[in-house]
Design a protein around this motif. Structure first.
Motif, PDB file in Angstrom:
ATOM      1  N   ASP A 297      45.171  -7.653  78.190  1.00 52.81           N
ATOM      2  CA  ASP A 297      43.934  -7.869  77.456  1.00 52.81           C
ATOM      3  C   ASP A 297      44.337  -8.358  76.077  1.00 52.81           C
ATOM      4  O   ASP A 297      44.783  -7.585  75.244  1.00 52.81           O
ATOM      5  CB  ASP A 297      43.151  -6.565  77.374  1.00 52.81           C
ATOM      6  CG  ASP A 297      41.863  -6.712  76.580  1.00 52.81           C
ATOM      7  OD1 ASP A 297      41.642  -7.773  75.960  1.00 52.81           O
ATOM      8  OD2 ASP A 297      41.086  -5.754  76.562  1.00 52.81           O
TER       9      ASP A 297
ATOM     10  N   THR B 185      42.643  -9.388  73.606  1.00 55.46           N
ATOM     11  CA  THR B 185      41.668  -9.218  72.537  1.00 55.46           C
ATOM     12  C   THR B 185      41.775  -7.837  71.925  1.00 55.46           C
ATOM     13  O   THR B 185      41.131  -7.546  70.935  1.00 55.46           O
ATOM     14  CB  THR B 185      40.229  -9.388  73.066  1.00 55.46           C
ATOM     15  OG1 THR B 185      40.004  -8.404  74.086  1.00 55.46           O
ATOM     16  CG2 THR B 185      40.000 -10.770  73.613  1.00 55.46           C
TER      17      THR B 185
ATOM     18  N   SER C  67      40.064 -13.951  71.604  1.00 55.22           N
ATOM     19  CA  SER C  67      41.326 -13.601  72.256  1.00 55.22           C
ATOM     20  C   SER C  67      42.456 -14.430  71.664  1.00 55.22           C
ATOM     21  O   SER C  67      42.239 -15.526  71.148  1.00 55.22           O
ATOM     22  CB  SER C  67      41.240 -13.844  73.765  1.00 55.22           C
ATOM     23  OG  SER C  67      41.132 -15.229  74.038  1.00 55.22           O
TER      24      SER C  67
END
Length: 155
Positions: free
Chosen positions: A11, A13, A106
């Motif tokens: 992930d 972000t 992101s």
């Protein structure tokens, strides 16, 4: 099958530090030369450097840490200090990118935008289509990354 250069299932972000390496196609020296262990940027290198420093103007949640523009690549350490809007319930798969569905905020979106802006400003596409990205695990890793980036021209 192509090799993915980023952590699978990551992930990109979530809060933390991200060590990024972006290379030119065929490692072509576009941004200047290293002389006696010091990087000397040419005009293209100055553009790449300036645009890296401007990342927070376009992505206010991103903090630019140590970076260096080398003849054929850029190393940089980016920090996402808090969960971005990509973690909202409407975000794609909870902040994880899917093909054709970039996630706002992101690190891949930040790098794609950076590469595109530099290419547009210089009037040519010279980047390798992918980039390397490693999530810094802790403060010790961040310190090691900073040292690696600072010492890169001498190496």
């Amino acid at each position: 099958m192509s090799k993915n250069l980023r952590m699978q299932g990551g992930d990109f972000t979530s809060p933390g530090g991200y060590f990024v390496t972006i290379c030119t196609k065929r490692m072509r020296p576009v941004f200047g030369t290293v002389v006696n262990g010091h990087m000397h940027l040419n005009d293209a290198g100055n553009v790449a450097d300036a645009f890296w420093r401007e990342i927070p103007e376009h992505f206010p949640h991103v903090i630019v840490d140590e970076h260096v523009v080398m003849p054929d690549h850029v190393h940089g350490l980016l920090h996402i200090p808090t969960a971005s809007k990509a973690h909202s319930p409407t975000a794609c798969r909870g902040g994880m990118e899917a093909f054709g569905k970039p996630v706002p905020g992101s690190s891949p979106t930040v790098i794609r935008s950076y590469k595109s802006a530099v290419s547009r400003a210089l009037g040519q596409k010279f980047w390798h289509p992918r980039f390397y990205e490693v999530r810094a695990r802790d403060e010790r890793a961040i310190a090691n990354i900073r040292r690696y980036i600072r010492e890169n021209p001498a190496n």
